[in-house]
Design a protein around this motif. Structure first.
Motif, PDB file in Angstrom:
ATOM      1  N   LEU A  87      51.214  35.519  44.386  1.00 29.03           N
ATOM      2  CA  LEU A  87      50.546  37.312  43.992  1.00 29.03           C
ATOM      3  C   LEU A  87      49.303  37.540  43.643  1.00 29.03           C
ATOM      4  CD1 LEU A  87      53.482  38.273  42.124  1.00 29.03           C
ATOM      5  CD2 LEU A  87      52.924  38.944  43.862  1.00 29.03           C
ATOM      6  N   GLY A  88      48.514  36.752  43.131  1.00 27.90           N
ATOM      7  CA  GLY A  88      47.034  36.885  42.618  1.00 27.90           C
ATOM      8  C   GLY A  88      46.093  36.212  44.107  1.00 27.90           C
ATOM      9  N   GLY A  89      46.778  35.466  44.804  1.00 28.64           N
ATOM     10  CA  GLY A  89      45.989  35.120  45.707  1.00 28.64           C
ATOM     11  C   GLY A  89      46.008  36.070  46.123  1.00 28.64           C
ATOM     12  N   SER A  92      61.098  41.946  34.216  1.00 28.66           N
ATOM     13  CA  SER A  92      60.311  42.374  33.238  1.00 28.66           C
ATOM     14  C   SER A  92      58.891  41.195  33.241  1.00 28.66           C
ATOM     15  CB  SER A  92      59.969  43.101  31.420  1.00 28.66           C
ATOM     16  OG  SER A  92      60.948  43.089  31.889  1.00 28.66           O
ATOM     17  N   LEU A  93      58.917  40.500  33.165  1.00 30.45           N
ATOM     18  CA  LEU A  93      58.162  38.996  32.758  1.00 30.45           C
ATOM     19  C   LEU A  93      57.383  38.910  34.503  1.00 30.45           C
ATOM     20  CD1 LEU A  93      56.992  36.867  31.625  1.00 30.45           C
ATOM     21  CD2 LEU A  93      58.344  35.457  32.184  1.00 30.45           C
ATOM     22  N   TYR A  94      58.410  38.963  35.586  1.00 29.38           N
ATOM     23  CA  TYR A  94      57.523  38.961  36.639  1.00 29.38           C
ATOM     24  C   TYR A  94      56.597  40.199  37.093  1.00 29.38           C
ATOM     25  CZ  TYR A  94      57.710  37.986  41.158  1.00 29.38           C
ATOM     26  OH  TYR A  94      57.841  37.586  43.054  1.00 29.38           O
ATOM     27  N   ARG A  95      56.939  41.540  36.413  1.00 27.34           N
ATOM     28  CA  ARG A  95      56.154  42.657  36.630  1.00 27.34           C
ATOM     29  C   ARG A  95      54.881  42.261  35.801  1.00 27.34           C
ATOM     30  NH1 ARG A  95      61.173  45.339  34.962  1.00 27.34           N
ATOM     31  NH2 ARG A  95      62.400  46.075  36.959  1.00 27.34           N
ATOM     32  N   VAL A  96      55.237  41.621  34.853  1.00 26.99           N
ATOM     33  CA  VAL A  96      53.852  41.594  34.342  1.00 26.99           C
ATOM     34  C   VAL A  96      53.020  40.629  34.948  1.00 26.99           C
ATOM     35  CG1 VAL A  96      53.215  40.812  31.590  1.00 26.99           C
ATOM     36  CG2 VAL A  96      54.540  42.238  32.199  1.00 26.99           C
ATOM     37  N   ILE A  97      53.593  39.315  35.315  1.00 33.56           N
ATOM     38  CA  ILE A  97      52.931  38.559  35.574  1.00 33.56           C
ATOM     39  C   ILE A  97      51.998  38.986  37.101  1.00 33.56           C
ATOM     40  CG2 ILE A  97      53.096  36.698  37.160  1.00 33.56           C
ATOM     41  CD1 ILE A  97      55.503  35.756  35.424  1.00 33.56           C
ATOM     42  N   ASP A  98      52.757  39.935  37.988  1.00 32.80           N
ATOM     43  CA  ASP A  98      52.316  40.806  39.431  1.00 32.80           C
ATOM     44  C   ASP A  98      50.976  41.341  39.095  1.00 32.80           C
ATOM     45  OD1 ASP A  98      52.470  41.655  41.648  1.00 32.80           O
ATOM     46  OD2 ASP A  98      53.098  43.215  41.116  1.00 32.80           O
ATOM     47  N   ILE A  99      51.481  42.462  37.571  1.00 38.68           N
ATOM     48  CA  ILE A  99      50.143  42.815  37.720  1.00 38.68           C
ATOM     49  C   ILE A  99      49.198  42.347  37.144  1.00 38.68           C
ATOM     50  CG2 ILE A  99      49.679  44.921  36.088  1.00 38.68           C
ATOM     51  CD1 ILE A  99      52.649  46.010  36.249  1.00 38.68           C
ATOM     52  N   GLY A 100      48.924  41.107  36.164  1.00 36.17           N
ATOM     53  CA  GLY A 100      48.217  40.532  35.543  1.00 36.17           C
ATOM     54  C   GLY A 100      46.958  39.967  36.965  1.00 36.17           C
ATOM     55  N   ALA A 101      47.945  39.408  37.382  1.00 34.76           N
ATOM     56  CA  ALA A 101      47.943  38.095  38.683  1.00 34.76           C
ATOM     57  C   ALA A 101      46.633  38.576  39.632  1.00 34.76           C
ATOM     58  CB  ALA A 101      49.334  37.502  39.306  1.00 34.76           C
ATOM     59  N   VAL A 102      47.336  40.209  40.066  1.00 30.80           N
ATOM     60  CA  VAL A 102      46.468  40.474  41.154  1.00 30.80           C
ATOM     61  C   VAL A 102      44.944  41.403  40.146  1.00 30.80           C
ATOM     62  CG1 VAL A 102      46.810  42.520  42.461  1.00 30.80           C
ATOM     63  CG2 VAL A 102      48.966  41.158  42.424  1.00 30.80           C
ATOM     64  N   THR A 103      45.895  42.194  39.574  1.00 32.18           N
ATOM     65  CA  THR A 103      44.123  42.655  38.843  1.00 32.18           C
ATOM     66  C   THR A 103      43.068  41.914  38.201  1.00 32.18           C
ATOM     67  OG1 THR A 103      44.792  42.896  36.960  1.00 32.18           O
ATOM     68  CG2 THR A 103      45.330  44.688  37.919  1.00 32.18           C
ATOM     69  N   GLY A 104      44.191  40.765  37.294  1.00 36.25           N
ATOM     70  CA  GLY A 104      43.225  39.644  37.429  1.00 36.25           C
ATOM     71  C   GLY A 104      42.239  39.022  38.281  1.00 36.25           C
ATOM     72  N   VAL A 150      33.636  47.629  42.576  1.00 38.54           N
ATOM     73  CA  VAL A 150      34.951  47.850  43.644  1.00 38.54           C
ATOM     74  C   VAL A 150      36.120  47.395  42.813  1.00 38.54           C
ATOM     75  CG1 VAL A 150      35.626  47.066  46.099  1.00 38.54           C
ATOM     76  CG2 VAL A 150      33.385  47.728  46.113  1.00 38.54           C
ATOM     77  N   ALA A 151      35.830  46.319  42.253  1.00 36.83           N
ATOM     78  CA  ALA A 151      36.777  44.707  41.729  1.00 36.83           C
ATOM     79  C   ALA A 151      37.918  46.318  40.785  1.00 36.83           C
ATOM     80  CB  ALA A 151      36.469  43.629  40.965  1.00 36.83           C
ATOM     81  N   THR A 152      37.509  46.472  39.967  1.00 40.39           N
ATOM     82  CA  THR A 152      37.353  47.854  38.684  1.00 40.39           C
ATOM     83  C   THR A 152      37.615  48.986  39.689  1.00 40.39           C
ATOM     84  OG1 THR A 152      35.599  47.210  37.400  1.00 40.39           O
ATOM     85  CG2 THR A 152      36.327  48.871  36.867  1.00 40.39           C
ATOM     86  N   PHE A 153      37.309  49.813  39.983  1.00 39.23           N
ATOM     87  CA  PHE A 153      38.441  50.539  41.233  1.00 39.23           C
ATOM     88  C   PHE A 153      39.414  50.091  41.702  1.00 39.23           C
ATOM     89  CE2 PHE A 153      38.935  53.153  44.966  1.00 39.23           C
ATOM     90  CZ  PHE A 153      39.034  54.773  44.376  1.00 39.23           C
ATOM     91  N   VAL A 154      40.070  48.903  42.021  1.00 36.79           N
ATOM     92  CA  VAL A 154      41.035  48.294  42.659  1.00 36.79           C
ATOM     93  C   VAL A 154      41.685  48.032  41.233  1.00 36.79           C
ATOM     94  CG1 VAL A 154      42.106  47.226  44.167  1.00 36.79           C
ATOM     95  CG2 VAL A 154      40.260  48.008  44.939  1.00 36.79           C
ATOM     96  N   SER A 155      41.457  47.245  40.408  1.00 38.33           N
ATOM     97  CA  SER A 155      42.470  47.461  39.226  1.00 38.33           C
ATOM     98  C   SER A 155      42.597  48.396  38.572  1.00 38.33           C
ATOM     99  CB  SER A 155      41.653  45.968  38.478  1.00 38.33           C
ATOM    100  OG  SER A 155      40.913  44.580  38.780  1.00 38.33           O
ATOM    101  N   VAL A 156      42.055  49.791  38.379  1.00 38.79           N
ATOM    102  CA  VAL A 156      42.528  50.767  37.153  1.00 38.79           C
ATOM    103  C   VAL A 156      43.297  51.281  38.151  1.00 38.79           C
ATOM    104  CG1 VAL A 156      41.582  52.972  36.805  1.00 38.79           C
ATOM    105  CG2 VAL A 156      40.276  50.659  36.189  1.00 38.79           C
ATOM    106  N   SER A 157      43.579  51.604  39.502  1.00 37.97           N
ATOM    107  CA  SER A 157      44.932  51.903  40.156  1.00 37.97           C
ATOM    108  C   SER A 157      46.411  50.560  40.812  1.00 37.97           C
ATOM    109  CB  SER A 157      44.297  52.453  41.652  1.00 37.97           C
ATOM    110  OG  SER A 157      44.558  51.020  42.561  1.00 37.97           O
TER     111      SER A 157
END
Length: 411
Positions: free
Chosen positions: A18-20, A132-144, A234-241
Motif C-alpha cells: 500500500l505504501g509503495g 480496523s487494523l487494515y485501515r490503519v495500515i492503509d492510512i499510515g503506509a500511504v501518508t508516511g 506537495v507530500a503534506t498536501f496529499v497526506s492532509v487530504s
C-alpha cells in the motif's frame, strides 16, 4: 492477539504494498512534471493505471485459481518492481504510460491476493479488529510513504530504486510467514444491471466519485507544484487530504445510520463542492490556506464512496451484499479511467485551479441526481438501514472481508 498473530506477515506485506503504491502515484506526477511532461500526459498515465487496475480486478481470480496465492503474488510483485525500474531507466511518455498500465494491473492483483488471504484467515470474532487494523495500515503506509519523496528527492534513480525495493521486500513476509496457501476465492458474480436497479444514486455516484477522486489522486501533486509548493509541501498536501477523509468518514457514517443516507450524501457532496470551489479560488494563496482547504476537501470527498455503497446495501437483497459492492467498485473504476485525462485536459487549458473546478462541476451533476431521486423514491426505513462500513477501493474481495457488516442489518 493470538488470533491475529498468523495474519501479521500478510498485514506487514499489505503495509509495504500500500505504501509503495501510494508513493508511486505521487512520484509519477512530480517526476513527470520535472521531465517536461504536460498535465495531459500525466493525466493519461493515470487513465492507463486505472484501466490496468480494472482489468486486473476482473482476471486475477482466474490467475489465482491456476497457480495459487503465493505464485500469483510473486509473479505480480516481480512485474511491478520491474515496471518501476524501467521508468527510472528510460524517460519516455509512451513507455511510462505502458508501465503505469502494467502497474495498475499488478497492484489490483496484489491487493486481491492480500485481501483474499486475509479473508481466509479471519473469523467473525476477530474480523472487526482485522478490518480496523487494515485501515490503519492503509492510512499510515500511504501518508508516511509520501514523505520519502522529499527525504530522497524526486529526481534521479534512488527514489525509483526505493519503490522497487519496497515491492520486492513485500515478498519476504509472505515467504517466511505462514506457508499455507489458501484455496482461491470463488469469483464474484457481477450483475451491473441489477446493481443499477438497486440504487441508481449509488451506481452513478460511484462513477462520479471515481472521476473526481482519481483526478485528485493523479493530479493533485501537479496542482500543488504548479502553485509553488516544494516537494515537502506537495507530500503534506496529499497526506492532509487522506487524513481528513479517514477522520471524518466515521462521524458521517454514524449520521447516515440514523437518517436518510441520501440526505447525508447530499450534505457531504455539497461540502465537497464548496471545498473544491474554495481551493480553485484560493490557489496560490499560501501553504496553510491550501492545507486547511484540502483537509476539508478530503474530509468530504473521500467518504462519498462508502456512503454511496452503504445506501445501495440498504436497498440490496439478503444475499446481494458482496455482488453489489463488487459492482460498485467496477462502476468506480470506470469513472476512474475517465477522470485523470479529462481533468488534465481542463488543467492544460485553464491552469492548475481547473482541477478543482472540474471536480466541482461533477459534484453539481451528482447533487442534482440525489435531489431528483429523493423526489421519486422514499428513503429506506430504519429497519432496512444497516451499519456503515468504511470500504477500501482496493479489490472486489474487500467486500467479503467486510461481509459481517451485511449480516448485522436489521430486516
Amino acid at each position: 492477539m493470538n488470533g491475529l498473530r498468523p495474519l501479521i506477515p500478510i498485514l506487514t506485506t499489505a503495509g509495504i504494498v500500500l505504501g509503495g503504491n501510494g508513493l508511486q502515484g505521487t512520484l509519477i506526477a512530480l517526476r513527470g512534471a520535472h521531465e517536461g511532461f504536460s498535465p495531459t500526459d500525466i493525466g493519461f498515465m493515470g487513465t492507463a493505471y486505472f484501466s490496468g487496475f480494472l482489468i486486473g480486478c476482473l482476471v486475477i481470480v482466474s490467475i489465482m485459481r491456476g497457480v495459487g496465492h503465493i505464485r500469483a503474488f510473486s509473479a505480480l510483485a516481480a512485474i511491478a518492481a520491474s515496471a518501476t525500474l524501467v521508468m527510472a531507466i528510460i524517460i519516455d511518455v509512451t513507455l511510462w504510460t505502458a508501465m503505469r498500465f502494467i502497474s495498475g494491473f499488478c497492484f489490483a492483483g496484489l491487493f486481491t491476493v492480500m485481501e483474499s488471504w486475509l479473508n481466509s484467515g479471519v473469523s467473525n470474532d476477530n474480523r472487526a479488529r482485522v478490518l480496523s487494523l487494515y485501515r490503519v495500515i492503509d492510512i499510515g503506509a500511504v501518508t508516511g510513504a509520501q514523505f520519502l519523496i522529499p527525504a530522497i528527492g524526486a529526481e534521479g534513480f534512488a527514489i525509483f530504486a526505493v519503490m522497487a525495493m519496497m515491492i520486492a521486500l513485500s515478498l519476504v513476509p509472505v515467504s517466511l510467514g505462514d506457508r499455507s496457501n489458501p484455496a482461491p476465492p470463488e469469483g464474484v458474480k457481477l450483475d451491473l444491471r441489477r446493481a443499477w436497479a438497486i440504487s441508481p444514486v449509488a451506481a452513478l455516484g460511484c462513477i462520479a466519485i471515481g472521476v473526481t477522486n482519481s483526478a485528485f489522486r493523479t493530479l493533485s501533486p501537479v496542482y500543488a507544484q504548479d502553485i509553488g509548493f516544494d516537494t515537502a509541501d506537495v507530500a503534506t498536501f496529499v497526506s492532509v487530504s487522506i487524513i481528513g477523509g479517514a477522520l471524518i468518514q466515521y462521524p458521517l457514517g454514524y449520521a447516515s445510520d440514523r437518517h436518510d443516507r441520501r440526505t447525508v450524501l447530499l450534505i457531504t457532496t455539497t461540502l465537497a463542492l464548496a471545498a473544491a470551489v474554495a481551493l480553485s479560488l484560493f490557489a496560490g494563496s499560501g501553504r496553510l490556506v491550501n492545507f486547511a482547504l484540502v483537509f476539508v476537501f478530503g474530509s468530504f470527498a473521500m467518504p462519498l464512496y462508502s456512503l454511496s455503497a452503504a445506501h445501495a446495501n440498504d436497498r440490496a437483497g439478503k444475499n446481494e451484499y458482496v455482488m453489489i459492492n463488487a459492482a460498485l467498485m467496477l462502476f468506480y473504476s470506470l469513472g476512474a479511467i475517465v477522470g485523470p485525462f479529462a481533468a488534465a485536459s481542463v488543467m492544460q487549458w485553464f491552469g492548475p485551479q481547473a482541477l478543482f473546478q472540474f471536480s466541482a462541476a461533477v459534484y453539481v451533476v451528482f447533487i442534482a441526481l440525489i435531489v431528483w431521486r429523493m423526489r421519486v423514491r422514499a428513503p429506506a426505513s430504519a429497519e432496512e438501514r444497516g451499519r456503515f462500513t468504511a470500504l477500501l477501493r482496493t479489490s472486489t474481495i474487500f467486500a467479503r472481508l467486510a461481509h459481517w457488516r451485511g449480516n448485522d442489518r436489521k430486516r
